[in-house]
Scaffold this motif. Structure first.
Motif: not given
Length: 191
Positions: A7-8, A14-18, A69-72
């Motif tokens: 889940n977004y 944002p921390k996970e992606v950064m 996309w991020y959620e899937s």
């Protein structure tokens, strides 16, 4: 079994992606700017569908992530695509340094090719897929992302499992192998 859904969450995603961006930056020379992130759902401006997971915008030093996309996607693909887009920011940093008269690391001819391709970018559509994938900036970004997969997602048998564009697979793997044999700590563009 690989978990493919997340889940977004505005407080943690944002921390996970950064963290993934910063992981890539540990294998690249300093950009000279701090990358930023934005997140959008399909239909909010950047993304028409969830097939495109993220895009880098060099002039704004930003990666925009497709929330749908991020959620899937699974963890490996999340890393792979964010590393790919981070490499595009690196390419842009080399272009900026070239124009500012600052020291840059890649060959001038390579940086000029990246700049030409950015100004004349061929987007990935069903009719332009071959031309899109043959752009040097894309081959370079894929090569970096695969290099990172070997560094962080290598299977016990030494392999990684990822789909590569068939028209550039050999060139990508050739660059990854040459770079890994040169210095596994830092990705170097090897022609």
């Amino acid at each position: 079994m690989i978990k493919k859904e997340r889940n977004y969450i505005i407080f943690t995603s944002p921390k996970e992606v950064m963290d993934i961006v910063n992981q890539a930056l540990n294998h690249l020379p300093a950009l000279g700017f701090k990358p930023t992130l934005s997140f959008e759902r399909v239909g909010e401006g950047t993304f028409d569908n969830k097939m495109i997971g993220a895009v880098a915008d060099g002039p704004s030093h930003k990666i925009t992530v497709n929330i749908d996309w991020y959620e899937s996607t699974d963890n490996q693909d999340l890393h792979y695509l964010i590393w790919h887009e981070t490499r595009h920011l690196y390419q842009w940093s080399q272009i900026e340094k070239m124009h500012k008269g600052q020291p840059y690391l890649d060959a001038l001819k390579v940086i000029q090719q990246w700049e030409y391709e950015l100004k004349n970018y061929i987007y990935n559509t069903p009719t332009t897929e071959f031309a899109h994938m043959k752009q040097d900036m894309e081959i370079d970004a894929y090569s970096f992302a695969v290099f990172m997969l070997f560094h962080y997602f290598r299977k016990p048998d030494g392999q990684v499992h990822i789909g590569l564009p068939p028209m550039t697979e050999d060139e990508i793997m050739d660059r990854v192998n040459k770079s890994a044999n040169t210095d596994f700590a830092t990705f170097r563009r090897v022609v």
